[in-house]
Design a protein around this motif. Structure first.
Motif, PDB file in Angstrom:
ATOM      1  N   TRP A  20       0.839  -1.203   0.000  1.00 16.38           N
ATOM      2  CA  TRP A  20       0.000   0.000   0.000  1.00 16.38           C
ATOM      3  C   TRP A  20       0.870   1.248   0.000  1.00 16.38           C
ATOM      4  CZ3 TRP A  20      -1.045   3.766   3.851  1.00 16.38           C
ATOM      5  CH2 TRP A  20      -2.128   4.581   3.569  1.00 16.38           C
ATOM      6  N   ILE A  21       1.919   1.255   0.813  1.00 19.08           N
ATOM      7  CA  ILE A  21       2.830   2.409   0.866  1.00 19.08           C
ATOM      8  C   ILE A  21       3.506   2.618  -0.481  1.00 19.08           C
ATOM      9  CG2 ILE A  21       4.993   3.245   1.891  1.00 19.08           C
ATOM     10  CD1 ILE A  21       4.045   1.920   4.531  1.00 19.08           C
ATOM     11  N   VAL A  22       3.949   1.536  -1.121  1.00 17.67           N
ATOM     12  CA  VAL A  22       4.590   1.641  -2.436  1.00 17.67           C
ATOM     13  C   VAL A  22       3.617   2.229  -3.453  1.00 17.67           C
ATOM     14  CG1 VAL A  22       5.522   0.282  -4.361  1.00 17.67           C
ATOM     15  CG2 VAL A  22       6.286  -0.172  -2.029  1.00 17.67           C
ATOM     16  N   LEU A  23       2.374   1.767  -3.453  1.00 11.71           N
ATOM     17  CA  LEU A  23       1.389   2.298  -4.402  1.00 11.71           C
ATOM     18  C   LEU A  23       1.099   3.772  -4.160  1.00 11.71           C
ATOM     19  CD1 LEU A  23      -1.118  -0.673  -4.613  1.00 11.71           C
ATOM     20  CD2 LEU A  23       0.486   0.091  -6.354  1.00 11.71           C
ATOM     21  N   ILE A  24       0.970   4.171  -2.901  1.00 10.58           N
ATOM     22  CA  ILE A  24       0.712   5.586  -2.578  1.00 10.58           C
ATOM     23  C   ILE A  24       1.884   6.445  -3.040  1.00 10.58           C
ATOM     24  CG2 ILE A  24       0.444   7.233  -0.683  1.00 10.58           C
ATOM     25  CD1 ILE A  24      -2.072   5.637  -1.304  1.00 10.58           C
ATOM     26  N   ARG A  25       3.113   5.989  -2.792  1.00  9.02           N
ATOM     27  CA  ARG A  25       4.285   6.766  -3.222  1.00  9.02           C
ATOM     28  C   ARG A  25       4.339   6.884  -4.739  1.00  9.02           C
ATOM     29  NH1 ARG A  25       9.747   5.169  -0.597  1.00  9.02           N
ATOM     30  NH2 ARG A  25      10.261   7.052  -1.709  1.00  9.02           N
ATOM     31  N   ARG A  26       3.984   5.811  -5.449  1.00  9.60           N
ATOM     32  CA  ARG A  26       3.985   5.834  -6.906  1.00  9.60           C
ATOM     33  C   ARG A  26       2.937   6.819  -7.431  1.00  9.60           C
ATOM     34  NH1 ARG A  26       3.181   0.230  -9.501  1.00  9.60           N
ATOM     35  NH2 ARG A  26       5.161  -0.090  -8.457  1.00  9.60           N
ATOM     36  N   GLU A  27       1.753   6.803  -6.830  1.00  8.89           N
ATOM     37  CA  GLU A  27       0.705   7.745  -7.234  1.00  8.89           C
ATOM     38  C   GLU A  27       1.135   9.181  -6.984  1.00  8.89           C
ATOM     39  OE1 GLU A  27      -2.280   7.401  -8.760  1.00  8.89           O
ATOM     40  OE2 GLU A  27      -1.732   5.320  -9.116  1.00  8.89           O
ATOM     41  N   ARG A  32       3.044  14.300  -9.139  1.00 12.97           N
ATOM     42  CA  ARG A  32       4.058  15.361  -9.127  1.00 12.97           C
ATOM     43  C   ARG A  32       4.644  15.560 -10.523  1.00 12.97           C
ATOM     44  NH1 ARG A  32       7.585  13.206  -5.520  1.00 12.97           N
ATOM     45  NH2 ARG A  32       5.975  13.375  -3.952  1.00 12.97           N
ATOM     46  N   GLU A  33       4.929  14.453 -11.227  1.00 15.52           N
ATOM     47  CA  GLU A  33       5.466  14.558 -12.584  1.00 15.52           C
ATOM     48  C   GLU A  33       4.446  15.178 -13.535  1.00 15.52           C
ATOM     49  OE1 GLU A  33       6.713  10.675 -13.703  1.00 15.52           O
ATOM     50  OE2 GLU A  33       8.483  10.700 -12.417  1.00 15.52           O
ATOM     51  N   GLU A  35       2.153  17.287 -12.724  1.00 12.09           N
ATOM     52  CA  GLU A  35       2.073  18.712 -12.386  1.00 12.09           C
ATOM     53  C   GLU A  35       3.251  19.477 -12.976  1.00 12.09           C
ATOM     54  OE1 GLU A  35       2.654  21.019  -8.301  1.00 12.09           O
ATOM     55  OE2 GLU A  35       0.844  19.761  -8.328  1.00 12.09           O
ATOM     56  N   GLU A  36       4.432  18.871 -12.962  1.00 19.47           N
ATOM     57  CA  GLU A  36       5.615  19.518 -13.530  1.00 19.47           C
ATOM     58  C   GLU A  36       5.504  19.643 -15.044  1.00 19.47           C
ATOM     59  OE1 GLU A  36       8.927  17.220 -12.275  1.00 19.47           O
ATOM     60  OE2 GLU A  36       8.829  17.914 -10.203  1.00 19.47           O
ATOM     61  N   ASN A  37       4.934  18.620 -15.699  1.00 15.58           N
ATOM     62  CA  ASN A  37       4.814  18.638 -17.151  1.00 15.58           C
ATOM     63  C   ASN A  37       3.696  19.556 -17.619  1.00 15.58           C
ATOM     64  OD1 ASN A  37       6.899  16.808 -17.344  1.00 15.58           O
ATOM     65  ND2 ASN A  37       5.547  15.038 -17.452  1.00 15.58           N
ATOM     66  N   GLY A  38       2.730  19.806 -16.785  1.00 12.51           N
ATOM     67  CA  GLY A  38       1.629  20.684 -17.150  1.00 12.51           C
ATOM     68  C   GLY A  38       0.596  19.963 -17.986  1.00 12.51           C
ATOM     69  N   PRO A  39      -0.567  20.602 -18.151  1.00 12.68           N
ATOM     70  CA  PRO A  39      -1.627  19.975 -18.953  1.00 12.68           C
ATOM     71  C   PRO A  39      -1.263  19.956 -20.425  1.00 12.68           C
ATOM     72  CG  PRO A  39      -2.280  22.172 -18.272  1.00 12.68           C
ATOM     73  CD  PRO A  39      -0.973  21.874 -17.595  1.00 12.68           C
ATOM     74  N   GLY A  40      -1.727  18.923 -21.111  1.00 12.58           N
ATOM     75  CA  GLY A  40      -1.487  18.830 -22.547  1.00 12.58           C
ATOM     76  C   GLY A  40      -0.065  18.484 -22.905  1.00 12.58           C
ATOM     77  N   SER A  41       0.644  17.802 -22.006  1.00 13.51           N
ATOM     78  CA  SER A  41       2.036  17.461 -22.290  1.00 13.51           C
ATOM     79  C   SER A  41       2.158  16.264 -23.210  1.00 13.51           C
ATOM     80  CB  SER A  41       2.791  17.198 -20.988  1.00 13.51           C
ATOM     81  OG  SER A  41       2.249  16.068 -20.348  1.00 13.51           O
ATOM     82  N   GLY A  42       1.017  15.622 -23.534  1.00 14.87           N
ATOM     83  CA  GLY A  42       1.055  14.494 -24.456  1.00 14.87           C
ATOM     84  C   GLY A  42       1.246  13.169 -23.782  1.00 14.87           C
ATOM     85  N   ASP A  43       1.363  13.133 -22.464  1.00 17.33           N
ATOM     86  CA  ASP A  43       1.523  11.867 -21.764  1.00 17.33           C
ATOM     87  C   ASP A  43       0.163  11.206 -21.644  1.00 17.33           C
ATOM     88  OD1 ASP A  43       2.397   9.752 -20.311  1.00 17.33           O
ATOM     89  OD2 ASP A  43       2.582  10.842 -18.423  1.00 17.33           O
TER      90      ASP A  43
END
Length: 70
Positions: A20-27, A32-33, A35-43
């Motif tokens: 559960w801790i691993v999944l929460i950290r991954r989420e 965070r990634e 948010e850094e890439n911003g909307p519409g980054s194509g991911d």
């Protein structure tokens, strides 16, 4: 007999909490990634998706091992 069963449940409990801790950290990391890439980054979340035709274009159709008997 019951001691091994109790031990099994303790191990299961530890694995569940750690998972559960691993999944929460991954989420949190993914959020965070994003948010850094911003909307519409194509991911699109496809991961390692590749072009189905590959780098050399469409693949040749599979050939049968049996000879054609016409």
């Amino acid at each position: 007999m019951s001691a091994s069963y109790a031990f099994q449940w303790w191990v299961f409990s530890v694995v569940a909490v750690v998972g559960w801790i691993v999944l929460i950290r991954r989420e949190l990391r993914d959020a965070r990634e994003a948010e850094e890439n911003g909307p519409g980054s194509g991911d699109t979340g496809d991961g390692d998706a590749q072009d189905p035709e590959g780098p050399a274009g469409p693949a040749e159709p599979a050939r049968s091992a049996r000879p054609n008997r016409t």
